[in-house]
Scaffold this active site. Structure first.
Site, PDB file in Angstrom:
ATOM      1  N   ARG A  69       0.832  -1.211   0.000  1.00 44.77           N
ATOM      2  CA  ARG A  69       0.000   0.000   0.000  1.00 44.77           C
ATOM      3  C   ARG A  69       0.864   1.257   0.000  1.00 44.77           C
ATOM      4  NH1 ARG A  69      -2.655  -4.309   1.791  1.00 44.77           N
ATOM      5  NH2 ARG A  69      -4.946  -4.396   1.869  1.00 44.77           N
ATOM      6  N   GLY A 137      -1.189 -12.133  -4.950  1.00 41.74           N
ATOM      7  CA  GLY A 137      -2.612 -11.830  -5.048  1.00 41.74           C
ATOM      8  C   GLY A 137      -2.916 -10.396  -4.649  1.00 41.74           C
ATOM      9  N   ARG A 165      -5.865 -18.683  -8.965  1.00 45.75           N
ATOM     10  CA  ARG A 165      -6.646 -18.062  -7.886  1.00 45.75           C
ATOM     11  C   ARG A 165      -7.818 -17.241  -8.433  1.00 45.75           C
ATOM     12  NH1 ARG A 165      -2.712 -15.424  -3.594  1.00 45.75           N
ATOM     13  NH2 ARG A 165      -4.663 -15.406  -2.409  1.00 45.75           N
ATOM     14  N   GLN A 212      -8.445  -7.577   0.407  1.00 47.26           N
ATOM     15  CA  GLN A 212      -8.024  -7.297  -0.965  1.00 47.26           C
ATOM     16  C   GLN A 212      -9.198  -6.781  -1.799  1.00 47.26           C
ATOM     17  OE1 GLN A 212      -6.123 -10.875  -2.390  1.00 47.26           O
ATOM     18  NE2 GLN A 212      -4.316 -10.568  -1.119  1.00 47.26           N
ATOM     19  N   ASP A 362      -3.617 -15.479   7.525  1.00 48.46           N
ATOM     20  CA  ASP A 362      -2.378 -16.019   6.945  1.00 48.46           C
ATOM     21  C   ASP A 362      -1.591 -16.871   7.940  1.00 48.46           C
ATOM     22  OD1 ASP A 362      -2.894 -14.806   4.511  1.00 48.46           O
ATOM     23  OD2 ASP A 362      -1.798 -12.981   5.032  1.00 48.46           O
ATOM     24  N   ARG A 393      -4.618 -24.218   1.453  1.00 48.11           N
ATOM     25  CA  ARG A 393      -3.826 -24.390   2.681  1.00 48.11           C
ATOM     26  C   ARG A 393      -4.407 -25.422   3.635  1.00 48.11           C
ATOM     27  NH1 ARG A 393      -1.813 -18.079   3.409  1.00 48.11           N
ATOM     28  NH2 ARG A 393      -0.057 -18.339   1.965  1.00 48.11           N
TER      29      ARG A 393
END
Ligand code: S3P
Length: 480
Positions: A69, A137, A165, A212, A362, A393
């Site tokens: 960012r 991503g 993805r 996102q 995450d 995952r």
């Protein structure tokens, strides 16, 4: 529901940290027809084995989300911004390369400070070649938002993981705002995005808890006349809101019917600023778990970002019995930060509240490793999003942990893990754990190797460079 057999374990000796490199071999090139770019990295396998206690003081690199960012927003401001503490991992460098293609002037000084002269919101140049997003991503989805309200066309490509993805989650709102998007089958990369000028402001209620997607819509809203609104039923990381305000955007955060509403006033003028990037809690996570699991450890991790929208793992580990203290709590770059002192502790399995998932989304791969060493059972649920990360995952970790002797059951939306009660995992002397181009799987299984009898061989550690290029060095240093 799949079930996995249990494995046998016994106590590991306190040998030296052993990181065995195997000669790199070229990763199989993927057919261009599938849309995947050739991977330039070389696969490098390593074996991680029983370590000395982790001791001393380490500093993890800058926060990945904040680094992306900082480059994007300073690249949109008119004038010179300076960024210190930027994460220099492959994902963030992909964002820097894209912002340069849009016309920002981005320079790294020898002392690690980055200087950015922004291209100016509304004045982005059309990229001369496809934007190679690599494994990232965050770069892809946020930059798609940026292009969506500019009169330019850009093509986005990525590696095999990224090309699988889902991009439909950003294609939907950005199309509503007027962007023209041609994606590969199932809404994936490569895709071409034609921005709308002017774009149309929308009110968009997020169908998935995703920072996102939220950020993509807000970035599109920056150059859209009027007010663009995002309704967020489940709060996610708020770095975009915090930092955009710092860069001078008019952004209001409110609440309607118990849901967070973010309104951005379009056709903004961003002013340059100096950004100090705090250490990444998602990178610190591997050391928090490693020092908790390896007996005798007493490790201090400096400058860890503790934004409440990111601090879920700390709360869950403490609930399991971890001994982690926050030292010198302070603010860095508008974000709460502290040094974390982590001492070895025995963990107990818990039922993880699914409501905490977005604040540690995450960190689940490494939490699964912690659970595999806890006493009793840890149950997780509500984690469908983990199936569309850099790898699936849930299945990648279930397979990897089972192959080193952990007892894991995989469900649609989570894993149930029956821990060893502190006894080391068996390990995988001969078989290599598959990391599926996923940096966090590689690092999580490295941590598992530290508490295994036979060591854990990871098929490819090169993806670690996407988010944590200093990981191997810091691990060797902490366990020296
Ligand atoms: C990120 C948001 C999260 C996270 C990713 C970084 C961000 O993704 O998994 O690593 O910087 O906004 P989602 O928005 O898909 O949950």
């Amino acid at each position: 529901m799949r079930k996995f057999a249990s494995g046998c374990v016994r106590i590991v000796g306190s040998g030296k940290l052993f990181i065995k490199s195997v000669r790199p071999r070229a990763r199989r090139a993927l057919p261009e027809a599938q849309g995947a770019v050739k991977d330039r990295r070389l696969m490098t396998s390593h074996t991680f084995a029983a370590a000395n206690p982790l001791r001393g003081t380490i500093r993890v690199p800058g926060d990945k989300s904040i680094s992306h960012r900082a480059l994007m927003f300073s690249g949109l401001a008119v004038g010179q911004s300076r960024i210190t503490g930027l994460l220099e991992g492959e994902d963030v460098l992909a964002t820097a390369a894209a912002m340069r293609q849009f016309g920002a002037d981005i320079i790294r000084a020898d002392d690690g400070t980055w200087t950015v002269h922004g291209a100016g919101l509304g004045s982005l140049l059309e990229p001369k070649s496809a934007l190679d997003m690599g494994n990232s991503g965050t770069s892809t989805r946020l930059l798609m938002g940026l292009v969506a309200s500019h009169a330019i066309t850009a093509t986005f490509i990525g590696d095999a993981s990224l090309s699988g993805r889902p991009m439909g989650r950003v294609i939907d709102p950005l199309s509503q705002m007027g962007a023209g998007i041609e994606a590969s089958g199932g809404g994936t990369l490569p895709l071409m995005l034609r921005g709308a000028s002017p774009a149309v402001p929308i009110t968009y209620r997020l169908p998935v808890a995703s920072a996102q997607v939220k950020s993509a819509v807000l970035l599109a809203g920056l150059n859209t006349p009027g007010i663009t609104r995002v309704i967020e039923p489940v709060p996610t990381r708020d770095h975009t809101e915090r930092m955009l305000t710092g860069f001078g955007a008019r952004l209001e955060v409110g609440e309607e019917n118990g849901e967070k509403v973010i309104a951005i006033h379009g056709e903004a003028d961003l002013k340059p600023m100096d950004v100090v990037v705090p250490g990444d809690p998602s990178s610190a996570a591997f050391f928090m778990v490693a020092a908790t699991l390896v007996p005798g450890s007493d490790l201090t991790i400096l400058n860890v970002g503790l934004n409440p929208t990111r601090a879920g793992l700390l709360a869950v580990l403490r609930q399991m019995g971890a001994d982690i203290t926050e030292v010198d709590a302070r603010e860095v770059g508008g974000e709460p930060v502290a040094d974390l002192r982590v001492r070895h502790a025995a963990l107990t399995g818990i039922d993880v509240d699914p409501a905490i998932a977005p604040s540690m989304i995450d960190e689940f791969p490494v939490l699964f490793v912690a659970a595999a060493l806890a006493s009793g059972t840890t149950r997780t649920s509500g984690l469908e999003e983990l199936r569309v990360k850099e790898s699936d995952r849930l299945s990648t970790m279930a397979t990897a942990l089972s192959s080193v002797g952990a007892r894991v059951e995989e469900h649609e939306d989570g894993l149930t893990i029956h821990g060893t009660g502190g006894e080391p995992l068996r390990g995988s002397a001969n078989a290599r754990v598959k990391t599926m181009l996923d940096h966090r799987i590689a690092m999580s299984m490295a941590v598992a190797g530290l508490v295994s009898r036979d060591g854990v061989s990871v098929d490819d550690t090169s993806p670690i460079n996407t988010s944590f290029p200093t990981f191997m060095g810091l691990l060797a240093e902490a366990a020296a």
